[in-house]
Every structure is written in C-alpha cells, then in structure tokens.
Design an enzyme around this catalytic site. Structure first.
Site, mmCIF file in Angstrom:
data_model
loop_
_atom_site.group_PDB
_atom_site.id
_atom_site.type_symbol
_atom_site.label_atom_id
_atom_site.label_comp_id
_atom_site.label_asym_id
_atom_site.label_seq_id
_atom_site.Cartn_x
_atom_site.Cartn_y
_atom_site.Cartn_z
ATOM 1 N N LYS A 155 11.918 -6.988 1.580
ATOM 2 C CA LYS A 155 12.526 -7.395 0.314
ATOM 3 C C LYS A 155 13.495 -8.555 0.475
ATOM 4 C CE LYS A 155 11.989 -3.358 -2.598
ATOM 5 N NZ LYS A 155 12.599 -2.156 -3.145
ATOM 6 N N LYS B 20 -0.800 -4.692 -0.587
ATOM 7 C CA LYS B 20 -0.783 -3.533 -1.476
ATOM 8 C C LYS B 20 -0.493 -3.943 -2.916
ATOM 9 C CE LYS B 20 4.072 -2.282 -1.214
ATOM 10 N NZ LYS B 20 5.133 -1.318 -1.038
ATOM 11 N N LYS C 259 4.625 -3.872 -7.796
ATOM 12 C CA LYS C 259 5.205 -4.456 -9.001
ATOM 13 C C LYS C 259 5.978 -5.726 -8.704
ATOM 14 C CE LYS C 259 7.929 -0.242 -8.900
ATOM 15 N NZ LYS C 259 8.044 1.058 -9.491
#
Ligand code: TYM
Length: 332
Positions: free
Chosen positions: A112, A195, A198
């Site tokens: 992230k 993957k 969102k």
C-alpha cells in the site's frame, strides 16, 4: 461450537466478487455450525484518507450487503467495529508486544505504501495488522474465514496470541485462518495476473456486486481470455480462463471438470456468454435485497446496535482478563 470471526472494510460503495467468493460466502456457510461474529471494520477504514460522510454511508451499505448475502443477525453477531471499544483497547495492548521489525514485514503495508513511500503513510496504516489481531483475539476465535491476501495477518495474530500466553499466562485461543483454496484469490478480469482489488483494479477488471447487472454481464463478456480456444483450467498458461472457470464453478456449485466437458470444442464466446447469464442471475436479486435493507436505515442501525451489544458480552470479559494478567489495578 467453535467460534469464527471475520471483518470487511467499508472502503467502497460495493463489495466485489473477490470479497464475496473469497470470504463472505464462507461467512454465510459457517453460521450453521459455528458461533459467528462478523464486523464491518470502520476503524481500519480510517487508516487511509477518506470522507466521513462516505464512510457512514458505506458502513451501512456494507452491513446491508452482508444481510443480503445471507448473514442472519439472529444466528450470527453482526456489528460495526467502532461500536465495540474493546477492539481498540486490546489493539493498544497487542502493539506493546509487537516488534517494530515484525510489523515492518507485513506485505500489505509495503504494497500500500509502494507508490507514495512509507513517510507519507499514517501510523494507523502501519499498525493496522495489530488492530486486526485484536479483532480476532478479543473473541477467542477458533477460525478466521478470509481470502489468501489476509493469511499473513492471521499468522501475525497467532504469533501475538502465543507470545502473550507465554509471557502472561494462557489467555488467548490461537486462531487458524480458514481459506477455501478454490476461491482464495479471485483475479482481475482485465489483468488475470493480479488479484481483483478495490484499490488497484480498473473498472473493467472488477465486478462489483451492486453494479447494474447489465454492466457486469458486459465485463464478463469482455474479460481477457488467453490465446487458444479451449476452455480448460490451466492457471499457468490460461490464467484468464481459469479465473472465469473458478467464478462459474463457485456461483453454480458445478465442478470445474464438468464445465470443461460442457464447453469442450465450443470456444470462449459461448462460455463467456453463459457465465455472463449466471452472473446476472446472481447479482440481480442480491442488489434488490441490499437496496431493500438500505431503505430502512433505522432498522439497519438497530440490527447493528443489537449486534454490538451481544459482541460486548464477549469482549468485556476478555479485556478484563487481559488487564488483570497485565498487572493493572482493578477499576470501578
Ligand atoms: P478487505 O475488506 O480488503 O476484504 C474482505 C475479504 O475479502 C477477501 N478478498 C479476496 N478474496 C479472494 N480474492 C480476492 N481478489 C479478494 N479481495 C479481497 C479478503 O481476503 C478478506 O477476507 N484486513 C481485512 C479486514 C479485517 C479482518 C479483520 C479480516 C479487519 N479485521 C479480522 C478478518 C479478521 C481486509 O482488509 O479485508
């Protein structure tokens, strides 16, 4: 009955197929023979920049989707994380037995912060997995149904439980990840090497459960498939087709081998068209049910408040025991 706990972040307007097939579907199945606790993790959602109004709306939408998916608030305890203060209280305690190095090795934090750099991330994002450990341990959960991307966080949870037990005396049950192999990782429809996510998938690569069913059908029909024309499950060489077969099989309960036989010699077009129909059949009632739950916000909030109250009946005694073990003087 064994206990399960799991959580989902209210960080989007809709859950996607990865969330549903990787996790939520298992939550529904596990209610039958487990004492189940399921939460919408709003405390986790504030670790990144967000809009408070959107968070409130998305938290309710998340709860409505869980109900629409089949979580039964009579049998399962469904609640919002911030309404149960012991999660955050135990997280502080767990942060005091977590090593800096150990926390730094969490791959989700590294992923992230890969773009912006760790300096621009919040401390909350860094300690996110410790709060997740507290979510699980405060319920003395036996099993944690999640997708593959959460495995490392459950491993950390196990380490922390064992460490605490070793240092302060047996207090926590050591939980296990419950990961269904077939659907543990659903891939992006446009980029089947990563993957479905969102935060990183393109709009065409992700199927949101609350999308217009027609739009979802179109995304399936234009999903990236691989060279060749045989519908066979080959994750190495045909990751796009394999991903679609996984979704098809999960939604219909039919074996992958059976689907391979059915589409033998028929090419990708028929296969994708049929899967698009299967998807429409699934998302249409799901969407309607979710919108019905959202129509009555007072009732939805009441379900969540009742869930939080039931949750606290478990979390308060756990925290009291932990505080005692830590050597805190008993309060009023
Ligand atoms: P979150 O909100 O990102 O995702 C919710 C669940 O969906 C699964 N998932 C997937 N499974 C298969 N394929 C995919 N492409 C895919 N994308 C998402 C996730 O593995 C997850 O199970 N940290 C957690 C939330 C959390 C939690 C907890 C989970 C907080 N506390 C305690 C379990 C127990 C998260 O961010 O999930």
């Amino acid at each position: 009955r064994p206990r399960v706990l799991s959580g989902i972040q209210p960080t989007a307007d809709s859950f996607h197929f990865g969330n549903y097939l990787g996790a939520v579907r298992q939550w529904v199945a596990l209610q039958d023979d487990h004492e189940a606790f399921y939460c919408v993790v709003d405390l986790h959602a504030i670790t990144v920049e967000y809009d408070p109004k959107a968070l409130r709306e998305r938290t309710r939408r998340s709860a409505a989707q869980l109900l629409a998916a089949g979580i039964d608030p009579e049998r399962s305890t469904l609640f919002v994380q911030s309404q149960v203060p012991e999660h955050a209280q135990l997280a502080w305690v767990m942060s005091c037995i977590t090593g800096m190095g150990e926390a730094s090795r969490m791959t989700q934090f590294k992923d992230k912060t890969a773009k912006g750099g760790a300096d621009r991330a919040t401390v909350g994002l860094f300690t996110y997995p410790i709060l997740q450990a507290a979510d699980i341990l405060v319920y003395q959960a036996d099993r944690v149904p999640v997708g593959e991307d959460q495995r490392q966080h459950v491993e950390l949870t196990r380490d922390l439980a064992q460490r605490f037990n070793h240092r302060f005396g047996k207090t926590f049950r050591v939980p296990e990840a419950y990961i269904v192999k077939e659907t543990a990782k659903i891939f992006d429809l446009q980029d089947p090497s990563s993957k479905m996510s969102k935060s990183s998938s393109s709009a065409a690569g992700i199927i949101d459960l609350l999308d217009e069913p027609k739009a979802s059908a179109k995304k399936i029909r234009s999903a990236v498939t691989d060279s060749g024309r045989d519908v066979v499950f080959d994750e190495e060489n045909k990751p796009g087709v394999a991903n679609l077969l996984t979704i098809y099989s999960a939604l219909t309960g039919r074996k992958i081998s059976e689907l391979e036989d059915e589409y033998a010699g028929r090419g990708y077009g028929d296969f994708k068209k049929d899967l698009a129909d299967v998807v429409v059949e699934f998302v249409t009632p799901f969407r309607e049910k979710t919108l019905t739950y959202l129509d009555d916000k007072a009732q939805l909030d009441a379900i969540l408040a009742a869930g939080a109250e039931r949750a606290r009946a478990v979390t308060e005694p756990t925290l009291a025991k932990v505080y005692d073990r830590l050597g805190f003087v008993p309060g009023p």
